[in-house]
Design a protein around this motif. Structure first.
Motif, PDB file in Angstrom:
ATOM      1  N   GLU A  26     -48.257 -44.358 -28.649  1.00  0.00           N
ATOM      2  CA  GLU A  26     -48.714 -45.708 -30.148  1.00  0.00           C
ATOM      3  C   GLU A  26     -47.456 -45.396 -30.960  1.00  0.00           C
ATOM      4  O   GLU A  26     -46.651 -45.993 -31.377  1.00  0.00           O
ATOM      5  N   SER A  27     -47.100 -43.487 -31.661  1.00  0.00           N
ATOM      6  CA  SER A  27     -46.681 -43.584 -32.954  1.00  0.00           C
ATOM      7  C   SER A  27     -45.214 -43.103 -32.687  1.00  0.00           C
ATOM      8  O   SER A  27     -44.824 -42.402 -33.771  1.00  0.00           O
ATOM      9  N   PHE A  28     -45.391 -42.865 -31.549  1.00  0.00           N
ATOM     10  CA  PHE A  28     -44.343 -42.451 -30.710  1.00  0.00           C
ATOM     11  C   PHE A  28     -42.794 -43.134 -31.709  1.00  0.00           C
ATOM     12  O   PHE A  28     -42.922 -44.248 -31.258  1.00  0.00           O
ATOM     13  N   SER A  29     -41.861 -42.670 -31.507  1.00  0.00           N
ATOM     14  CA  SER A  29     -40.540 -43.794 -32.075  1.00  0.00           C
ATOM     15  C   SER A  29     -38.960 -43.044 -32.247  1.00  0.00           C
ATOM     16  O   SER A  29     -39.183 -41.826 -32.554  1.00  0.00           O
ATOM     17  N   VAL A  30     -38.402 -43.647 -32.065  1.00  0.00           N
ATOM     18  CA  VAL A  30     -36.725 -43.170 -32.145  1.00  0.00           C
ATOM     19  C   VAL A  30     -36.282 -42.201 -32.844  1.00  0.00           C
ATOM     20  O   VAL A  30     -35.639 -41.039 -33.354  1.00  0.00           O
ATOM     21  N   ARG A  31     -36.803 -42.495 -34.082  1.00  0.00           N
ATOM     22  CA  ARG A  31     -36.536 -42.300 -35.611  1.00  0.00           C
ATOM     23  C   ARG A  31     -37.276 -40.537 -35.628  1.00  0.00           C
ATOM     24  O   ARG A  31     -36.481 -39.964 -36.303  1.00  0.00           O
ATOM     25  N   LYS A  32     -38.845 -40.505 -34.737  1.00  0.00           N
ATOM     26  CA  LYS A  32     -39.222 -39.470 -35.646  1.00  0.00           C
ATOM     27  C   LYS A  32     -38.345 -37.934 -34.430  1.00  0.00           C
ATOM     28  O   LYS A  32     -37.952 -37.153 -34.562  1.00  0.00           O
ATOM     29  N   LEU A  33     -38.418 -38.738 -32.846  1.00  0.00           N
ATOM     30  CA  LEU A  33     -37.733 -38.188 -32.060  1.00  0.00           C
ATOM     31  C   LEU A  33     -36.143 -37.600 -33.057  1.00  0.00           C
ATOM     32  O   LEU A  33     -36.291 -36.079 -32.709  1.00  0.00           O
ATOM     33  N   ALA A  34     -35.499 -38.595 -33.912  1.00  0.00           N
ATOM     34  CA  ALA A  34     -34.122 -38.111 -34.612  1.00  0.00           C
ATOM     35  C   ALA A  34     -34.550 -37.224 -35.354  1.00  0.00           C
ATOM     36  O   ALA A  34     -33.566 -36.029 -35.395  1.00  0.00           O
ATOM     37  N   ALA A  35     -34.996 -36.980 -35.789  1.00  0.00           N
ATOM     38  CA  ALA A  35     -36.038 -36.012 -37.030  1.00  0.00           C
ATOM     39  C   ALA A  35     -36.213 -34.828 -36.659  1.00  0.00           C
ATOM     40  O   ALA A  35     -35.764 -33.971 -37.592  1.00  0.00           O
ATOM     41  N   ALA A  36     -37.037 -35.126 -35.730  1.00  0.00           N
ATOM     42  CA  ALA A  36     -37.408 -33.662 -35.288  1.00  0.00           C
ATOM     43  C   ALA A  36     -36.271 -33.211 -35.061  1.00  0.00           C
ATOM     44  O   ALA A  36     -35.304 -31.329 -34.464  1.00  0.00           O
ATOM     45  N   LEU A  37     -34.724 -33.680 -34.014  1.00  0.00           N
ATOM     46  CA  LEU A  37     -33.628 -32.882 -33.830  1.00  0.00           C
ATOM     47  C   LEU A  37     -33.146 -32.645 -34.882  1.00  0.00           C
ATOM     48  O   LEU A  37     -31.667 -31.853 -34.437  1.00  0.00           O
ATOM     49  N   GLY A  38     -32.679 -32.604 -35.951  1.00  0.00           N
ATOM     50  CA  GLY A  38     -32.491 -32.833 -37.292  1.00  0.00           C
ATOM     51  C   GLY A  38     -31.069 -33.826 -36.950  1.00  0.00           C
ATOM     52  O   GLY A  38     -29.596 -33.823 -37.042  1.00  0.00           O
ATOM     53  N   THR A  39     -31.104 -34.835 -35.922  1.00  0.00           N
ATOM     54  CA  THR A  39     -29.661 -35.666 -36.034  1.00  0.00           C
ATOM     55  C   THR A  39     -30.245 -37.545 -36.261  1.00  0.00           C
ATOM     56  O   THR A  39     -31.228 -37.377 -36.376  1.00  0.00           O
ATOM     57  N   SER A  41     -30.926 -41.665 -35.319  1.00  0.00           N
ATOM     58  CA  SER A  41     -31.118 -42.494 -34.318  1.00  0.00           C
ATOM     59  C   SER A  41     -29.960 -43.173 -33.621  1.00  0.00           C
ATOM     60  O   SER A  41     -30.010 -43.231 -32.435  1.00  0.00           O
ATOM     61  N   SER A  42     -28.873 -43.399 -33.783  1.00  0.00           N
ATOM     62  CA  SER A  42     -27.150 -43.993 -33.359  1.00  0.00           C
ATOM     63  C   SER A  42     -27.036 -42.462 -32.731  1.00  0.00           C
ATOM     64  O   SER A  42     -26.328 -42.938 -31.725  1.00  0.00           O
ATOM     65  N   SER A  43     -27.012 -41.215 -32.585  1.00  0.00           N
ATOM     66  CA  SER A  43     -26.490 -40.855 -31.594  1.00  0.00           C
ATOM     67  C   SER A  43     -27.887 -40.474 -30.256  1.00  0.00           C
ATOM     68  O   SER A  43     -27.074 -40.136 -29.581  1.00  0.00           O
ATOM     69  N   LEU A  44     -28.970 -40.532 -30.531  1.00  0.00           N
ATOM     70  CA  LEU A  44     -29.440 -40.917 -29.440  1.00  0.00           C
ATOM     71  C   LEU A  44     -29.579 -41.992 -28.563  1.00  0.00           C
ATOM     72  O   LEU A  44     -29.569 -41.686 -27.517  1.00  0.00           O
ATOM     73  N   TYR A  45     -29.545 -43.077 -29.027  1.00  0.00           N
ATOM     74  CA  TYR A  45     -29.096 -44.083 -28.575  1.00  0.00           C
ATOM     75  C   TYR A  45     -27.601 -44.557 -27.479  1.00  0.00           C
ATOM     76  O   TYR A  45     -27.357 -45.224 -26.895  1.00  0.00           O
ATOM     77  N   ARG A  46     -26.849 -42.860 -28.080  1.00  0.00           N
ATOM     78  CA  ARG A  46     -25.935 -43.200 -27.113  1.00  0.00           C
ATOM     79  C   ARG A  46     -26.559 -42.402 -25.421  1.00  0.00           C
ATOM     80  O   ARG A  46     -25.460 -43.104 -24.655  1.00  0.00           O
ATOM     81  N   HIS A  47     -27.471 -42.233 -25.614  1.00  0.00           N
ATOM     82  CA  HIS A  47     -28.484 -42.069 -23.878  1.00  0.00           C
ATOM     83  C   HIS A  47     -29.097 -42.715 -23.633  1.00  0.00           C
ATOM     84  O   HIS A  47     -29.501 -42.525 -22.282  1.00  0.00           O
ATOM     85  N   PHE A  48     -29.394 -43.281 -24.236  1.00  0.00           N
ATOM     86  CA  PHE A  48     -30.895 -44.011 -24.243  1.00  0.00           C
ATOM     87  C   PHE A  48     -30.616 -45.688 -25.206  1.00  0.00           C
ATOM     88  O   PHE A  48     -30.611 -45.357 -26.043  1.00  0.00           O
ATOM     89  N   ARG A  49     -30.535 -47.076 -24.222  1.00  0.00           N
ATOM     90  CA  ARG A  49     -31.107 -48.082 -24.917  1.00  0.00           C
ATOM     91  C   ARG A  49     -31.350 -47.943 -25.840  1.00  0.00           C
ATOM     92  O   ARG A  49     -31.747 -49.066 -26.591  1.00  0.00           O
ATOM     93  N   SER A  50     -32.879 -47.775 -25.520  1.00  0.00           N
ATOM     94  CA  SER A  50     -33.837 -47.939 -26.094  1.00  0.00           C
ATOM     95  C   SER A  50     -34.850 -46.977 -25.920  1.00  0.00           C
ATOM     96  O   SER A  50     -34.823 -46.413 -24.880  1.00  0.00           O
ATOM     97  N   LYS A  51     -35.897 -47.693 -26.642  1.00  0.00           N
ATOM     98  CA  LYS A  51     -37.777 -46.548 -26.828  1.00  0.00           C
ATOM     99  C   LYS A  51     -37.607 -46.774 -25.473  1.00  0.00           C
ATOM    100  O   LYS A  51     -37.914 -45.477 -24.971  1.00  0.00           O
ATOM    101  N   THR A  52     -37.887 -47.440 -24.775  1.00  0.00           N
ATOM    102  CA  THR A  52     -38.468 -48.241 -23.482  1.00  0.00           C
ATOM    103  C   THR A  52     -37.517 -47.081 -22.074  1.00  0.00           C
ATOM    104  O   THR A  52     -38.485 -46.584 -21.782  1.00  0.00           O
ATOM    105  N   GLU A  53     -36.699 -47.048 -22.868  1.00  0.00           N
ATOM    106  CA  GLU A  53     -35.702 -46.205 -21.855  1.00  0.00           C
ATOM    107  C   GLU A  53     -36.185 -44.922 -21.792  1.00  0.00           C
ATOM    108  O   GLU A  53     -36.349 -44.416 -20.687  1.00  0.00           O
TER     109      GLU A  53
END
Length: 223
Positions: A26-39, A41-53
């Motif tokens: 519920e509280s997971f987001s691509v933005r939080k994941l990007a922050a955890a990785l030190g990058t 969000s746009s860099s993650l969207y190169r691998h996955f088109r959406s949070k659901t994917e």
């Protein structure tokens, strides 16, 4: 100045699984994941088109791990039971991800392996081919629901567990007989949802498979 590190798909999924174990879907987001990785969000969207994917890919890795080394044995009911228990064990190690699977499903290799095994087992049951997709769907819903339900119990803290037990005792033992006669009658024998989960899981699944066996037997041999 050195550029930002490029994360691989597998590394992103590792980090996403780790984040999900602490934050939940519920509280997971691509933005939080990007922050955890030190990058970003746009860099993650190169691998996955959406949070659901992304979440579907995380869930699929659990299925893929569960199917690793799996060899079907026994009759069709034993095959389905063994598969369900493998999935239960896999999500039991990462219970926060069980809700992800139940909500977002998956379309990857792990999902296809699970579907193939269940469909093959159902074909061996004697059910007519035209009936199998419907029975497959109901069986998949049942297994996913049982796994998600059990996972929900295992993720509560010890303090939350004790609070829940106390509330259950108050609700059951404190029920007024004139308003809740059946509850009052069975009060000392009714058990909370968290009790005997493994036995309940296997009993419910066995009852469903027995019903499928009766349906297949009533239809007779395939024509």
């Amino acid at each position: 100045m050195a550029g930002r590190r490029r994360w691989s798909t597998e590394e992103i999924l590792d980090a996403a699984a780790e984040l999900l174990t602490t934050s939940g879907a519920e509280s997971f987001s691509v933005r939080k994941l990007a922050a955890a990785l030190g990058t970003d969000s746009s860099s993650l969207y190169r691998h996955f088109r959406s949070k659901t994917e992304l979440l579907r890919a995380v869930a699929d890795r659990i299925l893929l791990a569960a199917m690793e080394g799996h060899r079907p044995e026994g009759d069709w009911q034993q095959r389905i039971t063994a598969l369900a228990l493998r999935l239960r064990e896999a999500f039991g190690r990462q219970p926060q991800l069980a809700a992800v699977w139940g909500r977002y499903a998956s379309g990857g290799t792990g999902s296809r392996l699970v579907m193939e095994e269940v469909l093959q087992a159902l074909r061996a049951s004697g059910l007519a081919d035209e009936e199998i997709p419907g029975h497959y769907h109901r069986l998949a819903v049942l297994i996913a629901a049982l796994i998600a339900s059990e996972a929900g119990v295992t993720t509560v803290t010890a303090e939350e567990h004790e609070q829940g037990l106390e509330l259950f005792r108050v609700a059951v033992l404190g029920a007024a007989p004139e308003r809740f006669p059946a509850l009052a009658h069975f009060a000392r024998d009714v058990r909370p949802l968290g009790a005997d989960r493994r036995a309940a899981f296997e009993d419910i699944l066995a009852a469903h498979l027995a019903q499928l066996a009766r349906i297949a037997a009533a239809a007779g041999p395939p024509r």
